[in-house]
Write an enzyme that holds these catalytic residues in place. Sequence first.
Site, PDB file in Angstrom:
ATOM      1  CD  GLU A 115       2.632  -7.454  13.640  1.00  0.00           C
ATOM      2  OE1 GLU A 115       1.547  -6.767  12.919  1.00  0.00           O
ATOM      3  OE2 GLU A 115       2.731  -7.401  14.121  1.00  0.00           O
ATOM      4  CD  GLU A 135       2.707  -5.934  17.573  1.00  0.00           C
ATOM      5  OE1 GLU A 135       0.944  -5.058  18.667  1.00  0.00           O
ATOM      6  OE2 GLU A 135       2.353  -6.252  17.141  1.00  0.00           O
TER       7      GLU A 135
HETATM    8  C1  LIG Z   1       6.581  -6.946  14.898  1.00  0.00           C
HETATM    9  C2  LIG Z   1       5.782  -6.941  16.385  1.00  0.00           C
HETATM   10  O1  LIG Z   1       4.495  -6.210  15.391  1.00  0.00           O
HETATM   11  C3  LIG Z   1       6.249  -6.527  17.050  1.00  0.00           C
HETATM   12  C4  LIG Z   1       5.833  -7.358  18.713  1.00  0.00           C
HETATM   13  O2  LIG Z   1       5.229  -8.401  18.155  1.00  0.00           O
HETATM   14  S1  LIG Z   1       6.633  -6.834  19.242  1.00  0.00           S
HETATM   15  C5  LIG Z   1       5.908  -8.419  20.869  1.00  0.00           C
HETATM   16  C6  LIG Z   1       4.352  -8.553  20.894  1.00  0.00           C
HETATM   17  N1  LIG Z   1       3.949  -9.487  21.924  1.00  0.00           N
HETATM   18  C7  LIG Z   1       3.603  -8.823  23.484  1.00  0.00           C
HETATM   19  O3  LIG Z   1       3.129  -7.834  23.755  1.00  0.00           O
HETATM   20  C8  LIG Z   1       3.059 -10.184  24.180  1.00  0.00           C
HETATM   21  C9  LIG Z   1       4.499  -9.813  25.079  1.00  0.00           C
HETATM   22  N2  LIG Z   1       4.146 -11.091  26.718  1.00  0.00           N
HETATM   23  C10 LIG Z   1       3.337 -11.220  27.027  1.00  0.00           C
HETATM   24  O4  LIG Z   1       2.302 -10.258  27.213  1.00  0.00           O
HETATM   25  C11 LIG Z   1       2.934 -12.356  27.940  1.00  0.00           C
HETATM   26  O5  LIG Z   1       4.228 -12.648  28.726  1.00  0.00           O
HETATM   27  C12 LIG Z   1       2.125 -14.209  28.095  1.00  0.00           C
HETATM   28  C13 LIG Z   1       0.916 -12.992  27.557  1.00  0.00           C
HETATM   29  C14 LIG Z   1       2.731 -13.572  26.269  1.00  0.00           C
HETATM   30  C15 LIG Z   1       2.658 -14.734  28.792  1.00  0.00           C
HETATM   31  O6  LIG Z   1       2.030 -15.030  29.827  1.00  0.00           O
HETATM   32  P1  LIG Z   1       3.118 -15.779  31.223  1.00  0.00           P
HETATM   33  O7  LIG Z   1       2.512 -17.087  30.828  1.00  0.00           O
HETATM   34  O8  LIG Z   1       1.684 -15.040  32.701  1.00  0.00           O
HETATM   35  O9  LIG Z   1       4.373 -15.384  30.972  1.00  0.00           O
HETATM   36  P2  LIG Z   1       5.137 -14.279  31.227  1.00  0.00           P
HETATM   37  O10 LIG Z   1       5.696 -14.672  32.731  1.00  0.00           O
HETATM   38  O11 LIG Z   1       4.238 -12.704  31.258  1.00  0.00           O
HETATM   39  O12 LIG Z   1       6.112 -14.879  30.341  1.00  0.00           O
HETATM   40  C16 LIG Z   1       7.350 -16.294  30.508  1.00  0.00           C
HETATM   41  C17 LIG Z   1       8.715 -15.170  29.601  1.00  0.00           C
HETATM   42  O13 LIG Z   1       8.645 -15.186  28.890  1.00  0.00           O
HETATM   43  C18 LIG Z   1       8.917 -14.387  27.830  1.00  0.00           C
HETATM   44  N3  LIG Z   1       8.562 -13.554  26.934  1.00  0.00           N
HETATM   45  C19 LIG Z   1       7.108 -13.192  26.724  1.00  0.00           C
HETATM   46  N4  LIG Z   1       6.676 -11.811  25.755  1.00  0.00           N
HETATM   47  C20 LIG Z   1       7.744 -12.168  25.088  1.00  0.00           C
HETATM   48  C21 LIG Z   1       8.153 -11.981  23.635  1.00  0.00           C
HETATM   49  N5  LIG Z   1       7.343 -11.141  22.849  1.00  0.00           N
HETATM   50  N6  LIG Z   1       9.739 -11.706  23.454  1.00  0.00           N
HETATM   51  C22 LIG Z   1      10.559 -11.382  24.502  1.00  0.00           C
HETATM   52  N7  LIG Z   1      10.130 -12.700  25.878  1.00  0.00           N
HETATM   53  C23 LIG Z   1       9.439 -12.553  26.404  1.00  0.00           C
HETATM   54  C24 LIG Z   1       9.260 -13.054  29.469  1.00  0.00           C
HETATM   55  O14 LIG Z   1      10.108 -12.156  29.294  1.00  0.00           O
HETATM   56  C25 LIG Z   1       9.154 -14.057  30.638  1.00  0.00           C
HETATM   57  O15 LIG Z   1      10.274 -14.526  30.843  1.00  0.00           O
HETATM   58  P3  LIG Z   1      11.034 -15.238  31.658  1.00  0.00           P
HETATM   59  O16 LIG Z   1      10.242 -16.169  32.505  1.00  0.00           O
HETATM   60  O17 LIG Z   1      12.602 -15.276  31.442  1.00  0.00           O
HETATM   61  O18 LIG Z   1      11.098 -14.095  32.678  1.00  0.00           O
END
Ligand SMILES: C[C@H](O)CC(=O)SCCNC(=O)CCNC(=O)[C@H](O)C(C)(C)COP(=O)(O)OP(=O)(O)OC[C@H]1O[C@@H](n2cnc3c(N)ncnc32)[C@H](O)[C@@H]1OP(=O)(O)O
Length: 724
Positions: A115, A135
């Site tokens: 975004e 999300e």
């Molecule tokens: C206002 C907005 O519209 C709202 C938002 O943006 S909500 C967030 C939207 N984003 C997401 O849903 C993405 C969530 N993350 C993921 O899908 C996956 O972590 C990823 C594809 C980014 C990376 O995957 P991968 O490389 O396998 O690593 P993964 O083990 O999942 O994550 C690594 C670390 O980053 C953290 N992390 C990943 N995304 C994060 C996020 N958005 N916020 C905080 N921590 C996050 C994980 O908790 C993990 O922490 P840890 O090592 O302490 O356990």
Amino acid sequence: MAPVKVTMEVGTDGVAVITIFNPPVNALAIPIIAGLKEKWTEATMRNDVKAIVLTGNGGRFSGGFDINVFQKVHANGDTSQMPDVSVDLVVNTMEDGKKPAVAAIEGLALGGGLELALGCHARIAAPRAQLGLPELSLGVMPGFGGTQRLPRLIGLSKAVELMMTSKPIMSEEGKKLGLIDAIVPSSELLKVSRQWALDIAERRKPWMRSLHKTDKIGSLSEAHEILKVAREQVKQTAKNMPQHLACIEVIEEGIIHGGYNGVLKEAKVFKDLVLSDTSKGLVHIFFSQRATSKVPNVTDIGLKPRTVKKVAVIGGGLMGSGIATALALSNTIVILKEINSEFLQKGMKAIEANVSGLVARKKLPQDKADKALSMVKGALDYSDFKDVDMVIEAVVENVPLKQKIFSEIEKVCPPHCILATNTSTIDLNIIGENTTSKDRIIGAHFFSPAHIMPLLEIVQTEKTSAQAILDLMAVGKAIKKVPVVVGNCTGFAVNRTFFPYSQGAHILVNLGVDVFRIDTQIASFGLPMGPFQLQDLTGYGVAVAVGKEFRSAFSDRTFMSPLIDLLIKSGRNGKNNGKGYYIYEKGRKPRPDFTVLPIIEESRRLANIMPGGKPISVTDREIVEMILFPVVNEACRVLDEGIVVRASDLDVTSVLGMSFPSYRGGIVFWADTVGAGHIYRSLKKWSELYGNFFKPSRFLEERATKGIPLSAPSSTSSVSRSRM
Ligand SMILES: C[C@H](O)CC(=O)SCCNC(=O)CCNC(=O)[C@H](O)C(C)(C)COP(=O)(O)OP(=O)(O)OC[C@H]1O[C@@H](n2cnc3c(N)ncnc32)[C@H](O)[C@@H]1OP(=O)(O)O
């Protein structure tokens, strides 16, 4: 700890490169958002800055808003902790700011990360960067303007699809859709982005504010039609969840009243959704899933996983062929061993069918399918086992047979080879009784179909070495499973916790409750199907075999339903032979088969548990509770015995292994939302009325009486105990 910061460097070309530093995924934590605002304001004011490039450190643009903040909001209910990003930062400071900005995207731009990029005036990406708005999978919706800008850039239909499915696309597809302006090699990303930003500043390229675009949205009536179809679809695919329909409404607001009004509504609805139970459950599952990769005395003692290149799978039946498929798809060399050429051929055919099924469903390109099939070799003896790194035994649940296989493989495999069994219930100590390699014996419990279901339950005994566990965890991750390490007991963590599920359903039926009503109530609670339809699907043979194991392990709480035997005697075997509780016809949904009712009557007569011989009267809610509270009760015993590292591991396994609805946060999380007190009192009442099956466990009683959540850590865990 690595620094969490936003930096800005202004080059001699007049481009300010603003970089997000928050490893590992550059999540948009509150200090990052404050840092972005500060640097952007500085860049806007500085006379030597002509244009801005936004990027992320370490090869990843941004994984989105910091999900830890949601957890804090869930804990204290205070949404004021979330800064105003969508209007203050993205609209006013970035998009409507005085200097043009280009997003330089590498690795991934997800959620709030994408975004921010949408709020820039152009987007340049490296090859194969992941772009998405996931999300909804966290129970919220895009909250930094994504609901408005994405449809304006790529068209409503595709934007709705990306948001509703939460699935990312690659930058190559993004380019075709108009989301990405150019794809360039990583090494040139910053150079090209800087030049692009200058080109906008000097009007050689368009200064495009996506919130103001209208050309891709189509007419009002087209938009209404797309949103109508989307609403119909999510009523089917996202039952019991509010965020999908809320997101469609917000998109619609922008279509009717303009993008800016859409952004305002989005911010408001976002805050409502963050507080929903759905978001609490889904965010809990997100973190719980990541926590499973941390196993005390395994992942924190400096060991490194060894390479596992070649794996032998013994048994080419449903499970063995599924496991072999999963391994081959991840480029592991697989030896599939069977006892004769007929069975071997069947196993190889099953692997081929699994792979071509994925190709037909467009989940796998043909070249990868061909590669996977070339990784598998059939065998009728152990001659190919001399250099395997791991064996996974997947034969029928027969103790002497498994014992024989384990003493044979101990002799023929190299000394480093891991000796794994896919048993779903049998104690590993019994399987490995006749071997001297107890440190290499481990459970690799897959769920059917093994090449699709995401859970891998890794079972350790007190003798299993940390190295063997770590190696299997690494193999699990390589084949795209979520490995969860558990302790050894009948049924391990997953089947043990859920054995009362079908038992409870059978008690209810024998107490006089309608079988189809039970299935309907469980399905509307959120499981994909009710316990009887599930029994039809798995076949009655499995129910009988598993029932036997549990009866001998937990005789105090096993209900002997006469129903399955009666069904088998009447020639029914569920979906297998098209005759079960339901009628199965090709191309049609299963329909209740009312001719099963006399058999059920006979079962009730034999079981003779209806008080006064009359069917009991229960509410819909009681049906769900009488089936799921005994599951919670068994989960309490599993926690009490330290079979799992942490309570949330049971949440993950219930969701991934048993399809418990993720938006309810998993079995223990859900139980805590219902309250240990209510569960305890209900079980106590039912145990007095209907017997020991419902008797509350010591752990549940203690937690309920002391008012301690079931998920609160307990003092013992056999999984985390130190190894010799
Ligand atoms: C206002 C907005 O519209 C709202 C938002 O943006 S909500 C967030 C939207 N984003 C997401 O849903 C993405 C969530 N993350 C993921 O899908 C996956 O972590 C990823 C594809 C980014 C990376 O995957 P991968 O490389 O396998 O690593 P993964 O083990 O999942 O994550 C690594 C670390 O980053 C953290 N992390 C990943 N995304 C994060 C996020 N958005 N916020 C905080 N921590 C996050 C994980 O908790 C993990 O922490 P840890 O090592 O302490 O356990």
